[in-house]
Write an enzyme that holds these catalytic residues in place. Structure first.
Site, PDB file in Angstrom:
ATOM      1  N   GLU A  29     -12.942  -4.247  -2.138  1.00  0.00           N
ATOM      2  CA  GLU A  29     -12.294  -3.811  -3.287  1.00  0.00           C
ATOM      3  C   GLU A  29     -11.986  -2.435  -3.130  1.00  0.00           C
ATOM      4  O   GLU A  29     -13.109  -1.593  -3.315  1.00  0.00           O
ATOM      5  CB  GLU A  29     -13.335  -4.088  -4.452  1.00  0.00           C
ATOM      6  CG  GLU A  29     -13.617  -5.587  -4.842  1.00  0.00           C
ATOM      7  CD  GLU A  29     -12.262  -6.281  -5.603  1.00  0.00           C
ATOM      8  OE1 GLU A  29     -11.350  -5.569  -5.847  1.00  0.00           O
ATOM      9  OE2 GLU A  29     -12.205  -7.503  -5.379  1.00  0.00           O
ATOM     10  N   CYS A  43     -11.318   3.441 -10.149  1.00  0.00           N
ATOM     11  CA  CYS A  43     -10.323   2.839  -9.046  1.00  0.00           C
ATOM     12  C   CYS A  43      -8.929   2.340 -10.108  1.00  0.00           C
ATOM     13  O   CYS A  43      -7.776   2.145  -9.599  1.00  0.00           O
ATOM     14  CB  CYS A  43     -10.673   1.799  -8.515  1.00  0.00           C
ATOM     15  SG  CYS A  43     -11.445   0.333  -9.552  1.00  0.00           S
TER      16      CYS A  43
END
Length: 520
Positions: A237, A271
């Site tokens: 990720e 993010c």
């Protein structure tokens, strides 16, 4: 953070004061950590799912009891305001536990699946077998949630876990360690290794059965390379450069409020942050004016009623400064905020929320992940143009489209190369544990959350059962005289208009031939 004679000093990024010290995990202990993990796996993996979930429930109730205490630790260690620690780090983690408690038994139990007519008389199942020892390496921006959610899924699925929290936020890592210990998880089931990059590299090289990494693209690629050499499966990720597209028929006030929160929450260290805003030209000036006015009313600090906290990692402050200086040197205009030369960073890491106009894709601020409280705003003219601009990125984690025309918004959303799209909202898909989470392109490999987040930590094993009463099968030896029968069987089965009578006759003939003896 400073290192002194084996101990690491921990400083608050918001105040600069020393708040703790801790002793990192020695590299020499890693083989023993893995040995304990693999030994504990034998017992933990054999427990019924419902019994494993009792430990998770105990952990959830403990976290509810200590919620304010945990929020205080997160706030001190990261510099974020306490409400963001509560709403965006603690709440999603507790909600994830509740989701696992509710759905894990059904998701991980053996599932019967269809068996083709050609294989009549058999039954087919999928079983989910835990992988073994899972290594979870987590980041510093949401140090509780991004560590605990993969840990919890891996544990529920029957794996043992070795967790390496970020050394940037060590107090949160120690807090999580203590929570699992206090919740009474069996020894070796979940272990924590606290330390820096050298520790992470050494853990990766010990051949875990699965690696779950959240962090930068650069580190993710290095982990992926090590894992590939040993064929270790991974979930990576990674970063994002998420676009927000505002159409002329959008609720502009909502879009402005969404842009501010999406860009500046956690000081932009998300993010899924809004890192680029594209506004249809006819409403661009109005949008920008409203954005500037509302930004000026935001409060920065570490008190309960403040909106934006500090940056967490000093090195990230330098990256943000570099992106902003590059943009200003190339003609970008500061609508709010100040030049990096005027920032009052030193022992503390506060960056004023910054809005930029007159930006283009030649600038780092529009191409590379900034991961800070900076929001560039760009006008566009057509759908085709804005879709191309949004997709002109090596990242593809999240995006948003703002319009009162649902059909138009959905049409644009379907063409964005990202792992998630929200319409008239930002970031929020990550809070729904029924949805997969992950990115496209350089934003990572794999998905987690929800049922899929449990199953990635399992081998999916195909099981097919025959009663075992027949002595042979039609596809077994001998092949004598079977080819024309199989040819006719398949032609009748797969044709546009299957001839079921002919199919049945050929099947019976094949059974007869299988029982007979080979001629001559």
């Amino acid at each position: 953070m400073g290192k002194i004679k084996g101990k690491w000093d921990v400083y608050s990024p918001a105040t600069g004061e020393k708040i703790a010290e801790f002793v990192p995990t020695p590299l020499t202990s890693i083989p023993d950590i893995y040995k304990k993990s693999r030994y504990a796996f034998q017992t933990w993996s054999s427990l019924p799912i419902k019994e494993r979930l009792l430990y998770l429930k105990r952990l959830r109730l403990l976290m509810v009891e200590k919620m304010d205490e945990i929020a205080e630790v997160i706030s001190k260690d990261t510099g974020k305001v306490k409400i963001e620690a509560l709403v965006a780090d603690i709440m999603p983690t507790i909600d994830a536990i509740k989701h696992i408690e509710k759905h894990a038994v059904k998701a991980l139990s053996g599932q019967r699946v269809s068996t083709p007519l050609m294989l009549t008389g058999k039954k087919s199942y999928v079983h989910f077998m835990p992988r073994g020892t899972v290594l979870v390496i987590s980041p510093w921006n949401y140090p509780l949630q991004l560590s605990m959610v993969p840990i919890l899924n891996a544990l529920a699925a029957g794996n043992t876990v070795i967790a390496k929290p970020s050394e940037v936020t060590p107090l949160v890592g120690l807090c999580i360690d203590n929570l699992f210990h206090e919740a009474g998880f069996p020894e070796g089931t979940i272990q924590f290794a606290h330390g820096g990059k050298e520790l992470g590299a050494a853990l990766t090289e010990q051949k875990p059965d699965y690696i779950f990494f959240t962090g930068s693209v650069r580190t993710g690629k290095m982990i992926g390379e090590v894992a590939a050499k040993q064929l270790i499966p991974t979930t990576l990720e990674l970063g994002g450069k998420d676009p927000m597209i505002v159409l002329c028929d959008a609720n502009l006030e909502r879009a402005v409020n969404g842009a501010l929160w999406g860009a500046f929450t956690n000081s932009g260290q998300v993010c899924m942050s809004v890192e680029r805003v594209y506004v249809e030209r006819s409403v661009y000036k109005e949008f920008l004016t409203m954005l500037k006015e509302k930004a000026k009313s935001m409060r920065q600090g570490i008190q309960l009623n403040d909106d934006i906290g500090s940056m967490t990692f000093p090195a990230q402050v330098d990256i943000v400064a570099g992106h902003l200086e590059d943009a200003l040197n190339k003609g970008a205009i500061l609508e709010t905020g100040t030049s990096p030369k005027e920032w009052r960073t030193g022992q503390t890491h506060f960056i004023p929320p910054t809005i930029l106009s007159n930006v283009d894709h030649s600038m780092k601020i529009m191409k590379e992940e900034t991961f800070g409280p900076v929001l560039p705003v760009v006008p566009f003219d057509t759908e085709e143009q804005v879709i191309a601009l949004a997709n002109e990125s090596e990242y593809g984690l999240n995006s948003s489209v703002w319009s009162m025309d649902r059909e138009k918004a959905s049409r644009i959303a379907s063409q964005l190369v990202t792992g998630a799209v929200t319409i008239n909202d930002v970031l929020i898909t990550v809070a729904n544990h029924h949805l997969p989470f992950g990115g496209a392109k350089q934003s990572g490999i794999g998905r987690y959350h929800g049922e899929h987040g449990l199953k990635i930590f399992c081998h999916e094993k195909a099981i097919m059962i025959d009663k075992g009463k027949k002595n042979t099968e039609i596809q077994w030896y001998p092949y004598d005289r079977k080819y024309p029968r199989f040819l006719s069987l398949f032609q009748n089965y797969f044709s546009g208009k299957p001839n079921w009578i002919r199919f049945g006759k050929e099947y019976l003939q094949l059974i007869k031939l299988s029982k007979g003896k080979r001629r001559g």
